[in-house]
Every structure is written in structure tokens, then in C-alpha cells.
Design a protein around this motif. Sequence first.
Motif, short mmCIF file in Angstrom:
data_model
loop_
_atom_site.label_atom_id
_atom_site.label_comp_id
_atom_site.label_asym_id
_atom_site.label_seq_id
_atom_site.Cartn_x
_atom_site.Cartn_y
_atom_site.Cartn_z
N GLY A 122 44.25 45.99 13.27
CA GLY A 122 45.17 45.73 12.88
C GLY A 122 45.88 46.81 11.89
O GLY A 122 46.74 47.77 12.26
N PRO A 123 44.94 47.21 10.72
CA PRO A 123 45.34 48.32 9.68
C PRO A 123 45.22 50.02 10.62
O PRO A 123 46.06 50.66 10.52
N LEU A 124 44.29 49.98 11.61
CA LEU A 124 44.25 51.24 12.51
C LEU A 124 45.52 51.22 13.29
O LEU A 124 45.96 52.29 13.41
N LEU A 125 46.02 50.23 13.72
CA LEU A 125 47.26 50.16 14.68
C LEU A 125 48.32 50.60 13.55
O LEU A 125 49.16 51.44 13.94
N ARG A 126 48.27 50.05 12.18
CA ARG A 126 49.46 50.57 11.41
C ARG A 126 49.54 52.05 11.19
O ARG A 126 50.42 52.55 10.89
N ARG A 127 48.14 52.40 10.83
CA ARG A 127 47.84 54.02 10.46
C ARG A 127 48.48 54.88 11.58
O ARG A 127 48.91 55.71 11.30
N PHE A 128 48.41 54.39 12.77
CA PHE A 128 48.92 55.35 13.84
C PHE A 128 50.37 54.99 13.93
O PHE A 128 51.05 56.22 14.49
N GLY A 129 50.91 54.17 13.15
CA GLY A 129 52.27 54.41 13.24
C GLY A 129 53.27 53.06 14.38
O GLY A 129 54.19 53.22 14.55
N ALA A 130 52.27 52.59 15.08
CA ALA A 130 52.91 51.66 16.12
C ALA A 130 53.21 50.41 15.48
O ALA A 130 53.06 49.97 14.58
N THR A 131 53.88 49.60 16.44
CA THR A 131 54.40 48.41 15.78
C THR A 131 53.53 47.35 16.85
O THR A 131 53.85 46.04 16.82
N SER A 132 52.97 47.80 17.91
CA SER A 132 52.27 46.85 18.74
C SER A 132 51.06 47.84 19.66
O SER A 132 51.30 48.95 19.44
N LEU A 133 50.18 47.00 20.19
CA LEU A 133 49.06 47.82 21.04
C LEU A 133 50.07 48.44 22.26
O LEU A 133 49.42 49.70 22.62
N ALA A 134 51.12 47.96 22.74
CA ALA A 134 51.98 48.57 23.90
C ALA A 134 52.54 50.13 23.29
O ALA A 134 52.74 51.03 24.11
#
Length: 490
Positions: A122-134
Motif C-alpha cells: 500500500g505505501p508503495l502505491l501511495r509513493r507512486f501517487g496512485a489512488t488504486s492499482l488501476a
Amino acid sequence: MSLESRSSRINGLAIFAAAAFALGVAAIMALDRIGAPAGLVRAIGPVLALIGVTVFGLGARNADLGSFIAASRRISPFYGGLSGVAVAAGVALCLYPDFASLSNPPLLGVLIGMALGATVFGPLLRRFGATSLADVIATRFSGSPLRLISGTVIWATAALTALAGFEIAVLATQALITTSRAWAEAIVASVLILSVAPGGLTGVISTAAASAGAIAMITLLGFASGWRVGLSPPDWHAALEPASFAPAAPKLVATTVALAGFFAFEPAAVASRDASAAVRAGFVAIVLGLSVAGLTGAALWAFPVDFAAGDLNPVAASLTGAATLAAAMALARLGVHGSSRAFGVALADPPKPFPTLASVRLARMRAAQLLVVVGCAACDSGGLIEARTSLIVAMALSLAVTTPLVALALIPRVGPLSASFGMLCALAAVAALVRTAPTTQAPEAAVLFEAALMAAAVAYVAGALASLFAPRRRRAPTPGAFDLFADVSV
């Protein structure tokens, strides 16, 4: 409204909800003491839980995309962690409905996977700037058929997850509130849409946090009261003993990866202000979750599965039903919201971040949520698939398709061509597995996860190798420094 004002408002709502629920619990126990009808006592807890999540959902209503899609990146680590506890409880409830077999899938893998999903993925997703895997897939593979394929799979994953929580909630409602299956479906569907559609992710997280608070209170009360209904607790030590899984290490690893990459543990992270706050939210979820799980194991007799048992303590049934509904509805809300975000948003500095008006986008997402809720009711009425199977299939789909695509998307040199090649290789591997697998019975959850992990590994390795010969021609699309979904008010 400033961040301080919003924080004070959230804290005020949380305190009010805790006080109201405590008063409701006291009322349940008082009515039982004065000899109120057992049916009334049994129904009050679930009704209170349903009303509570509806009020929280309506109170989170908003009309801006930042709040609806990412809770404006303003959820505190504590409330984010609480929401993760409620979702984890819903997942555990669906995977182990009767505590009969904690080895299918392996409980240790489930726990480790949840922890990794909350603190790493989850934190890696947040670091990317995304709001979901999609969003990750849409950003890196925008304009490619992969976005359509992955969006369809993500939608199916979210819809199956919503159906799993929906069915558990309907069973509890039918057992404790109304004997009519149709009325139970109508009640759960109404509460579900009213607690998701008005506020989007803001409502999903706030209601899940409130649900986790209720679950913790009920668990603590059950532990202190020592209700007993004659159920034997499972062997937690054997279920968590790593040595017992040594011969089945692939299944343990597959289960861990399946849970770690499952979208159910994204919201607290993507709604956090930054990646470090997302990590803190994950650790809060682990600590609180283990505490609740420990109390539940110590007071398992307070959490019976058979709500309809005639000799069941009415107070225990009422509060157990409330906890069950809180956990199941948290999981269902997450699936409903996830279905409206299945195709994601391309975040790589588009000329117009949102070419469509915000009101139109919100209307479309809310309509998609309503359709999924109606579909859940129709599937439950027709007995299409049971809750446990629905959630297991959702996790397997996510592991086999979404997880490798996200992993490939995070490699800058991997483009749509090499990623498509990887997915074709995975499809060939799945076809080979299907031909060689026995068709006499459905595979166990751990076996299905193992096959999905094998397909994911093939997709990732093939796609990464293909990028060495056919790399992306241009710089990999990456979200800009400005966060479209963050609340910048001061």
C-alpha cells in the motif's frame, strides 16, 4: 474548511459514535435483564450497526473528486489503521466462516500477507501517487488494450469481493432481524449504497474505522463477560506454527502474496498524506488487528457462528451479529467502491487532468456502484456463488493478472508490448495447468493461489525479459509532483 477543522470534526464524530454505541450496548443488556423478548434483544445490535454505518456514510457526503477518490489524502494513520482492521476482519470472516480449517488457505500466510499489504504494498502505491492499482496500470499503459483487460479483471475482482461481504451480511440480517431473505437483501443493499455512494472513499474509510471501533468494543466485552455457547475454539497454536507448513511452503508463499497484493488493503495507504503516513497506518492496523484477534481467540465462545441456535445468549447473539455485520459490510463497501474505480486514471501530466466534468464523473461512479449492489442482490437471491468461494476467486484473479501487471508497470523500461507478451505467456501457462489439473472437484484455496502465483511469475519474468529486446521507446509516464487528489487547504 481547514485541516484542523476537519480533524476536529472527525474526532467529534468518532467520540459521538463510540458513546452512542456504548449506550446501545448498555440498552441491549438492560432489556435482557428486564425480560424483554429474546428476538428484540437479538435484533437491536445488528440494527444499531446498520444505522451507524448509514449515518457515517451519509455524513461523509461530498461533491469533489479528491474526497470521493482519495479522501483528499487527509486520513490520519490512526483512522486508516482502524479501517484496515475492519476490512481484515471481513476477509477473515469470509475465509474462515466456521473456524473449521485454518490451513486452507494457511492462516499464517493470510496474516503475513495482510501485514505486507498494509505496510509495504500500500505505501508503495501511495509513493507512486496512485489512488488504486488501476491508476498504476492506466498511467504506464495508457492507450493500450492492457488497460481495458486489466480494468475488466479489477472490476470482476471488486464485484466478487463485494458479493462475499454482501452474502455474509445478508445471512446475519436474516438470522437476527428478519426471516425473509428478500427483506434481508433489500436492507443490506440499501445500507450498502447509502454508506458508499455519498462519500466514496471518504465514506468507506470513515465507516470502516467506526466499524472497527465497534468490533473492538464487542470483542473486549465478550472477553470480559465470558459468554459460552459450547463451541470449541480452534487450535491457534497449530494454525500459526510455521513448521506445520514446511511441506507446503509453495502454498504458504502463494497465500502470502495473494493477500499482500489484494486491493482490500489499499485505501488506508492511498488516503494518507504521504508514504510515511501510509506506513504508520499499516503498523497501527497490525497492532490493533493482533490485539482484537487475540481477544477473539481468548473469548471465542462469545463469537458463535450459528446465530439461530435456540439456547444462544440473546445478548451474545445481538452483539456478535453487530460485529459480523460491521466486518462484512466493511468488506462489501470496499468492493463496491473498488468496482467504480476499476479502469483508473492516467496520472502522467495529462493536458487536462479530468476532461469530463467532475459532476459527470461522480455520477458515473455512483451509478456503477449502484449497479454492483443490485447485481450482488441478484446473485445472492439466485445462490450463484457462496461468499468464501467468491472471495477466493477474487484473490486468485488479482494475483494472476493485476499483481504482475502492476509489478511490470513499476519497471520503467517495460512498455505495453513487453507487458502484453508477458500476459500471453501467463495465459499459455494457465491453459497448460487447466489441461493437466483434475476436473473431478474444485481446487482448494491454497492450490488455486499457488496456480495463480505461477501464472503471475510467468507473466512478470516473460514481460521483464521481453523489455530487454523491446524496451519502451519513450520515458515511462510518471505522475507529476502536484497531487491532483490532495487537500491543499490550510
